[in-house]
Each structure stands twice: as C-alpha cells, then as structure tokens.
Design a protein around this motif. Structure first.
Motif: not given
Length: 410
Positions: A162-168, A172-192
C-alpha cells in the motif's frame, strides 16, 4: 599510548535485574536462555550444539553471568582454573528509567536518564491526531499508514505494498520511546525519508514530546514476500542532557572519539570526533579491527554491534543470536591481540532482548562488564549499581574530571 576500545553487544543481557518486575520482565535472561537452548539442541538452525564462545569465556562472561544470576547457565560447568580468565569481570544494573538503547548508552557514558521519556502507549491510533495532522500538512503527505505498535519487519509486510501504491509513509512505534518511519528507498526516496524524519524530530521537540529517537527505516523489494530493510537507517536522537565522558575526553585532553555503527546517532553526534557508518555484524567487526590498528593516543573507539538486538533479539531468533555470538567470538580473538600494554578493552551491553521472551521488545536485565588489559591481572568487579561506572572508569583512566554518576573500577 592510552586507548579504550568500548564494545557494546547490543542487548546481551545476563539475567533480569532486581527491578525487572516493573517492566513485566521478571525471568528474562538473554544470554542464559541462548546458552540453554543451544545445550538442549533447540538452536540448531545454521549452527549446531553447545554455544562455542571460548574467547568470551576467557574474558569472564560465564563468571559475570553467575554473579548476576547466582548460577551458571544450563550445560556449562565452572572454569577449572579461574586464573585462566584474563579480564576483570562483573555485572551492572541500570538506574535509568527506561530499558531502551538511548538510556543504556547514555548511562554507559555517565549520563543516566532518571526522569521518564515520552512513550506512545496506545496500541492502535498511537500518535496524537494533532501531531499526525501537522506532519501531513507540513510534509504535504497524502496520508499515513500504520499508526500503531508493531515489529519493524511485520509492518512493512503488512503495509509495504500500500505504501508503494499510495506514497503514504508507514509510522509506528514500540514500547521504547521511539517514533519510527518506514519508507521504500526507491519509490519514496531516501532523501525524502530523511527529510520527513527531520521534520518529525523538529515537531516532537517543538511540542515538548521528550521522545528519545526518530528512526528512519528504509526498505527495498516489490512485494510483501521480499521486502527487506536496508543499512541506510538513521536515528535522530535528543542530545544528551549533560556532558558525557566522550565530550570530556575531547575538551580536556584534545582526544578523539571514533564512533562505529549507530553510536554517533545515539548521542546526536555530540562528543563524537569521527563517525564511521557500518552495517552487519561481519562488517562491524571488520571496521572495528581496522580502526583498532589505526587508533591514536587518547582515543575511545566505540562500537555498537546492533545485529544482536535488531536482527536476532527483536525477531526472537535464538539460533541467529547464537550464530552471531559465535562469529563475534572468532573476531574477538583478533581484537584481544590488538590491545596494547596501556589499552583497555571494555565489553558490555545496553539492555536485554531475550529471544525466548514473549513479545518483541527489550527486556530489563543486568549487563556484563568485561575489562581486559595485558598489564592488569583479572579480578572480580562485583555488582555495579549503575552502568555509569563504565563512564567513571573511562574518566579515571584518561585522568579527566570526575563524572557526576558512577564509581570507577580501576
């Protein structure tokens, strides 16, 4: 020449700490359960038999474990002659309020976190709407995916297509104090992805959310069956709340701190002279050995071996963790041989991540402290009441001003 080689085996806990019940971790035991499973033949994927770590044993890991838990791990018998142990050994408990990477590392460096981080506790619809709306508006996003507690590998399998199709982006997070962002290296782009994470870090700080880290989690692949995370992760951390022992070395002795792996990210680059990005246990060991050969006087070489945590601990892979320990042990032989007369080799951990425990989160455990120097006879260091004893020991070794927390072990 005085140098310290500080090795953090990320998540190698050696038995639940006295306060582990507060974290629902009473009975967790990363190292002990790995040794036990190997002995019982339950960790034979990619390896076989009892855990083979002669160099860690020679440095005192089993004696550290016994001191922490009151017993040797199942299948291991006492070293016949303790004089064969070449390092000083003991264990430490954490006084920081969390069991996360940042808390453990900062405490090692002499800066324990005694107040609470901000945690996103809701399992679903995790992040506050006002924060999500601000992220979407500023970054001009079509929306987001995830917004929940999740394992990093599972969530890209669920939302990756869905991420690849929509660009969204996937948040997500875990029990740690973190804010995690997963994106595709090519379709979304590392710099973005990096720009998005920097914006989130700015908004968290602006809105006074004391979140330890924003983590960029890039991945590749074209469907849920072949998605995999890459080595281009970055961690955007809060700066340490007070001066670390690394900063003292740079300011007071004009020394150097060489950070390998994710170490620089954990300290937001503060107190780091040079950061060397390295990914994967084999590459981390190779880079560490090469830098040990090059290290100058008044240098701390600081490596975090993240695979134990991120690849095997969180994914509850006992065999993988055992394989990793056995490989590291083969490389440890080379590291020991590079330690010169006035050097110190310090091996420790930042928390536990028991691969036999329920869930996928860190576990609140004691950690080993192994200190090797060719000129010093090994001795028992006892139970250290804080990881900050490591930072205080480093300060004493380099004749720096005293740290606020901890007692030196020299």
């Amino acid at each position: 020449m005085k140098r310290i080689f500080l090795m953090v085996l990320d998540s190698l806990g050696i038995g639940s700490s006295i306060d582990s019940y507060k974290f629902n971790d009473l009975g967790s035991d990363t190292f002990g359960h790995i040794v036990e499973n190997c002995f019982l033949g339950k960790a034979n994927k990619g390896r076989k038999g009892v855990l083979n770590i002669p160099n860690l044993i020679k440095l005192g890991i089993m004696e550290s474990y016994k001191a922490s838990t009151g017993k040797y791990p199942l299948g291991f018998h006492q070293v016949k002659n303790l004089s064969n142990i070449i390092a000083s050994y003991g264990f430490a408990s954490e006084i920081s309020s969390g069991k996360d990477t940042t808390s453990g590392h900062w405490e090692i460096a002499g800066v324990p976190i005694l107040d609470d981080w901000y945690y996103f506790k809701k399992s679903n619809n995790t992040f506050p709407n006002i924060l999500i709306n601000e992220i979407i508006k500023i970054c001009k996003l079509p929306g987001i995916l995830g917004n929940c507690h999740a394992s990093g590998t599972e969530i890209i399998s669920i939302f990756g297509e869905d991420h690849i199709k929509t660009g969204k982006p996937i948040l997500y997070t875990s029990s740690d104090s973190v804010f995690q962002v997963a994106c595709h290296e090519l379709t979304f782009g590392l710099s973005n992805l990096y720009q998005l994470c920097n914006t989130i870090r700015y908004l968290l700080d602006k809105n006074k959310y004391k979140v330890a880290r924003v983590i960029a989690r890039p991945f590749i692949g074209d469907n849920k069956f072949n998605f995999q995370r890459t080595g281009n992760r970055i961690d955007l951390s809060i700066k340490p709340s007070s001066i670390t022992v690394m900063e003292k070395l740079i300011h007071e002795k004009k020394g150097k701190v060489i950070a390998i792996g994710k170490v620089s990210d954990i300290y937001a680059g503060v107190g780091i002279s040079k950061s060397i990005k390295s990914y994967g246990l084999k590459e981390l060991c190779k880079t560490t050995i090469n830098q040990m050969k090059l290290a100058d006087n008044n240098t701390i070489l600081f490596t975090n071996f993240v695979d134990f945590d991120s690849i095997w601990g969180h994914r509850r892979d006992v065999s993988g963790y055992a394989c990793g320990l056995e490989f590291f042990d083969t490389q440890l032989f080379n590291m020991i041989n590079l330690v010169k007369e006035r050097d110190l080799l310090i091996i420790t951990a930042d928390h536990g991540c028991d691969p036999t425990w329920s869930g996928t989160d860190h576990t609140r455990e004691n950690v080993p402290i192994l200190i090797y120097s060719p000129l010093k006879k090994g001795n028992f260091l006892g139970h250290r009441q804080t990881f900050s004893d490591i930072g205080q020991t480093i300060a004493k070794y380099f004749s720096l001003s005293k740290m606020k927390y901890g007692r030196h072990m020299l």
